[in-house]
Design a protein around this motif. Structure first.
Motif, PDB file in Angstrom:
ATOM      1  N   CYS A   9      49.110  69.138  29.585  1.00 57.08           N
ATOM      2  CA  CYS A   9      49.692  70.234  28.705  1.00 57.08           C
ATOM      3  C   CYS A   9      51.067  70.585  30.414  1.00 57.08           C
ATOM      4  CB  CYS A   9      49.745  71.463  27.683  1.00 57.08           C
ATOM      5  SG  CYS A   9      51.269  72.092  27.445  1.00 57.08           S
ATOM      6  N   ALA A  10      51.871  70.951  30.348  1.00 57.47           N
ATOM      7  CA  ALA A  10      52.646  71.497  31.271  1.00 57.47           C
ATOM      8  C   ALA A  10      53.362  73.055  31.774  1.00 57.47           C
ATOM      9  CB  ALA A  10      53.624  70.797  31.571  1.00 57.47           C
ATOM     10  N   TYR A  11      52.865  73.261  30.054  1.00 63.19           N
ATOM     11  CA  TYR A  11      53.497  75.257  30.599  1.00 63.19           C
ATOM     12  C   TYR A  11      53.036  76.135  31.333  1.00 63.19           C
ATOM     13  CZ  TYR A  11      56.819  74.237  27.245  1.00 63.19           C
ATOM     14  OH  TYR A  11      57.893  73.690  26.029  1.00 63.19           O
ATOM     15  N   CYS A  12      51.343  75.858  31.256  1.00 62.52           N
ATOM     16  CA  CYS A  12      50.946  76.280  32.445  1.00 62.52           C
ATOM     17  C   CYS A  12      49.543  75.878  32.828  1.00 62.52           C
ATOM     18  CB  CYS A  12      50.073  77.474  31.371  1.00 62.52           C
ATOM     19  SG  CYS A  12      48.162  77.263  30.438  1.00 62.52           S
ATOM     20  N   GLY A  13      48.466  76.338  33.960  1.00 66.68           N
ATOM     21  CA  GLY A  13      47.794  75.506  34.330  1.00 66.68           C
ATOM     22  C   GLY A  13      46.118  75.431  33.496  1.00 66.68           C
ATOM     23  N   VAL A  14      46.737  76.077  32.777  1.00 62.81           N
ATOM     24  CA  VAL A  14      45.313  75.902  32.082  1.00 62.81           C
ATOM     25  C   VAL A  14      44.349  74.359  32.228  1.00 62.81           C
ATOM     26  CG1 VAL A  14      43.449  75.901  29.798  1.00 62.81           C
ATOM     27  CG2 VAL A  14      45.308  77.942  30.729  1.00 62.81           C
ATOM     28  N   GLY A  15      45.152  73.368  31.968  1.00 60.46           N
ATOM     29  CA  GLY A  15      45.388  71.776  31.582  1.00 60.46           C
ATOM     30  C   GLY A  15      44.454  71.069  30.296  1.00 60.46           C
ATOM     31  N   ASP A  58      59.570  55.471  16.223  1.00 57.76           N
ATOM     32  CA  ASP A  58      60.861  55.015  16.783  1.00 57.76           C
ATOM     33  C   ASP A  58      61.501  55.979  17.781  1.00 57.76           C
ATOM     34  OD1 ASP A  58      61.108  53.384  14.693  1.00 57.76           O
ATOM     35  OD2 ASP A  58      61.857  55.354  13.149  1.00 57.76           O
ATOM     36  N   ASN A  59      59.954  56.247  18.598  1.00 51.62           N
ATOM     37  CA  ASN A  59      60.638  57.133  19.975  1.00 51.62           C
ATOM     38  C   ASN A  59      60.762  58.808  20.163  1.00 51.62           C
ATOM     39  OD1 ASN A  59      60.972  55.972  22.707  1.00 51.62           O
ATOM     40  ND2 ASN A  59      62.870  56.216  22.933  1.00 51.62           N
ATOM     41  N   GLU A  60      59.962  58.858  18.790  1.00 46.86           N
ATOM     42  CA  GLU A  60      60.395  60.291  18.560  1.00 46.86           C
ATOM     43  C   GLU A  60      59.463  60.514  18.903  1.00 46.86           C
ATOM     44  OE1 GLU A  60      62.962  63.358  16.026  1.00 46.86           O
ATOM     45  OE2 GLU A  60      63.666  61.151  16.383  1.00 46.86           O
ATOM     46  N   ILE A  61      58.429  61.525  19.015  1.00 49.09           N
ATOM     47  CA  ILE A  61      57.527  62.388  18.956  1.00 49.09           C
ATOM     48  C   ILE A  61      57.921  63.176  18.359  1.00 49.09           C
ATOM     49  CG2 ILE A  61      55.965  64.333  19.917  1.00 49.09           C
ATOM     50  CD1 ILE A  61      57.204  63.838  22.573  1.00 49.09           C
ATOM     51  N   VAL A  62      56.513  63.298  16.725  1.00 52.33           N
ATOM     52  CA  VAL A  62      56.538  64.030  15.421  1.00 52.33           C
ATOM     53  C   VAL A  62      55.445  64.695  15.670  1.00 52.33           C
ATOM     54  CG1 VAL A  62      57.604  61.544  14.744  1.00 52.33           C
ATOM     55  CG2 VAL A  62      55.638  61.550  14.570  1.00 52.33           C
ATOM     56  N   LYS A  63      54.880  64.808  16.388  1.00 53.67           N
ATOM     57  CA  LYS A  63      53.944  65.574  16.289  1.00 53.67           C
ATOM     58  C   LYS A  63      53.342  65.662  16.875  1.00 53.67           C
ATOM     59  CE  LYS A  63      49.933  63.970  12.796  1.00 53.67           C
ATOM     60  NZ  LYS A  63      49.619  64.055  12.427  1.00 53.67           N
ATOM     61  N   VAL A  64      52.356  66.999  17.491  1.00 52.75           N
ATOM     62  CA  VAL A  64      51.091  67.127  19.019  1.00 52.75           C
ATOM     63  C   VAL A  64      49.841  67.730  18.000  1.00 52.75           C
ATOM     64  CG1 VAL A  64      50.804  68.193  20.688  1.00 52.75           C
ATOM     65  CG2 VAL A  64      53.174  67.098  20.429  1.00 52.75           C
ATOM     66  N   THR A  65      48.663  67.029  18.565  1.00 50.01           N
ATOM     67  CA  THR A  65      47.856  66.739  18.568  1.00 50.01           C
ATOM     68  C   THR A  65      46.343  67.305  20.290  1.00 50.01           C
ATOM     69  OG1 THR A  65      46.772  65.058  17.960  1.00 50.01           O
ATOM     70  CG2 THR A  65      47.588  66.351  16.383  1.00 50.01           C
ATOM     71  N   SER A  66      45.742  66.994  19.423  1.00 48.96           N
ATOM     72  CA  SER A  66      44.628  67.807  21.012  1.00 48.96           C
ATOM     73  C   SER A  66      43.584  67.169  20.527  1.00 48.96           C
ATOM     74  CB  SER A  66      44.588  69.069  21.689  1.00 48.96           C
ATOM     75  OG  SER A  66      43.748  69.315  22.519  1.00 48.96           O
ATOM     76  N   PRO A  67      42.788  66.640  21.858  1.00 46.24           N
ATOM     77  CA  PRO A  67      41.616  65.552  21.187  1.00 46.24           C
ATOM     78  C   PRO A  67      40.354  66.955  21.229  1.00 46.24           C
ATOM     79  CG  PRO A  67      42.232  64.650  23.992  1.00 46.24           C
ATOM     80  CD  PRO A  67      43.671  65.835  23.011  1.00 46.24           C
ATOM     81  N   HIS A  68      39.711  66.131  20.264  1.00 45.24           N
ATOM     82  CA  HIS A  68      38.598  67.438  19.811  1.00 45.24           C
ATOM     83  C   HIS A  68      37.332  67.006  21.299  1.00 45.24           C
ATOM     84  CE1 HIS A  68      39.756  68.680  15.583  1.00 45.24           C
ATOM     85  NE2 HIS A  68      40.783  68.424  15.876  1.00 45.24           N
ATOM     86  N   ASP A  69      37.300  66.260  21.549  1.00 48.49           N
ATOM     87  CA  ASP A  69      35.589  66.289  22.564  1.00 48.49           C
ATOM     88  C   ASP A  69      36.624  66.991  24.266  1.00 48.49           C
ATOM     89  OD1 ASP A  69      37.845  63.883  23.450  1.00 48.49           O
ATOM     90  OD2 ASP A  69      36.598  62.655  22.972  1.00 48.49           O
ATOM     91  N   ASN A  70      37.779  67.472  23.791  1.00 43.65           N
ATOM     92  CA  ASN A  70      38.400  68.223  25.112  1.00 43.65           C
ATOM     93  C   ASN A  70      37.301  69.116  25.551  1.00 43.65           C
ATOM     94  OD1 ASN A  70      40.965  69.979  27.146  1.00 43.65           O
ATOM     95  ND2 ASN A  70      40.519  67.649  27.262  1.00 43.65           N
ATOM     96  N   PRO A  71      36.980  68.681  26.407  1.00 41.90           N
ATOM     97  CA  PRO A  71      36.304  70.508  27.206  1.00 41.90           C
ATOM     98  C   PRO A  71      37.039  71.909  27.118  1.00 41.90           C
ATOM     99  CG  PRO A  71      35.942  69.246  29.065  1.00 41.90           C
ATOM    100  CD  PRO A  71      37.103  68.277  27.869  1.00 41.90           C
ATOM    101  N   VAL A  72      38.164  71.281  27.084  1.00 43.70           N
ATOM    102  CA  VAL A  72      39.389  72.567  27.581  1.00 43.70           C
ATOM    103  C   VAL A  72      39.247  72.893  25.924  1.00 43.70           C
ATOM    104  CG1 VAL A  72      40.978  73.521  28.712  1.00 43.70           C
ATOM    105  CG2 VAL A  72      40.094  71.902  29.534  1.00 43.70           C
TER     106      VAL A  72
END
Length: 286
Positions: free
Chosen positions: A237-243, A252-266
């Protein structure tokens, strides 16, 4: 210099799972052992980023010497215990649970539900149309996500994610008792007048599609939602520095939703409103 705390290694314990000796770290659950061994145990209310709630009871297994069936998602493995996951007793219990759930709510968008109903020979229709629990229209009171309580199985995962386990907004709670119990925001009012901060972490943990992206809801209604045609790309994510890590679901070349990996330590699957919903500028959509 950043100090990284290291936990001491956990000792392994051994028990019998479906007539096979298995070894798991101390503190692991039976469900952890089943998944490590490749044993398929169905579950709905279990969340890998949340404390077990034992709500759905689909994951019950038989523990030798126990009077009742045990929920695999929360029962800790013990040395020398004997566990069986696919007995006549467990299959009958899962069949009844699936019948009760599928007869009272809409499981059409619940991953795995149709396969489990077929596998266990469940017959939800035998309870008749009067078994339906709510019968209300989806609540569409904002542009980000939709609440369709006809699909809610009262697993309480959204309550936990919004409450003390993650977001600490406490916008979501349970109202009513018994058959009248339901998930709601304060005073059961519009989402826009609640304490919701629109992080969408409740959507992330919802197992049935009772909470869904507005974009996904609209595409399902149009018949254009196609998960098999979607690609997933994980970025930062580019919105802030948290990472925070973002997984972009593209169709169809269009973002339809956003999730986040559950194993990501952040993030551990959690995001803020910008990370989860702030992608319209990428596609020049408003």
């Amino acid at each position: 210099m950043t100090t990284v705390p290291l936990a001491p290694p956990r000792r392994l314990l051994e028990f019998i799972l479906d007539d096979t000796p298995v070894r798991v770290p101390e503190g692991a659950t039976i469900l952890d052992a089943c998944r490590a061994a490749g044993t398929d145990v169905p579950t709905l209310c279990h969340g890998d980023t949340l404390a077990p709630k034992n709500a759905c009871r689909v994951c019950v297994v038989e523990v030798e010497g126990a009077r009742t069936l045990a929920p695999a998602c929360s029962r800790r493995a013990e040395p020398g215990m004997v566990v069986r996951t696919d007995t006549a007793r467990t299959r009958h219990s899962r069949k009844i649970v699936l019948e009760l759930l599928a007869s009272s709510v809409d499981l059409s968008t619940t991953p795995g539900a149709a396969e489990w109903i077929k596998e266990y020979g469940a017959e939800p229709d035998r309870f008749g149309p009067d078994a339906r629990r709510l019968g209300e229209e989806p609540r569409i009171d904002n542009d980000l996500y939709v609440r369709d309580y006809d699909k809610c199985i009262l697993c309480y995962k959204c309550v936990d994610a919004c409450g003390e386990q993650w977001q600490n907004s406490f916008a979501i709670s349970v109202t009513g008792r018994g058959f009248d119990a339901r998930i709601a925001v304060e005073h059961d009012g519009p989402l826009t007048e609640s304490a919701c901060v629109y992080c969408g972490n409740c959507i992330e943990v919802c197992p049935t599609g009772a909470l869904s992206f507005k974009r996904e809801f609209d595409m399902r209604a149009d018949g254009t939602w196609d998960e098999e045609a979607q690609t997933e790309t994980t970025t930062v994510c580019a919105y802030c520095g948290v990472g925070c890590n973002l997984t972009l679901h593209v169709q169809d070349n269009e973002i339809v939703k956003v999730t986040s990996p559950h194993d990501n330590p952040v993030t551990h699957g959690n995001l803020c409103i910008k990370g989860r919903f702030g992608f319209s500028h990428v596609q020049n959509r408003v």
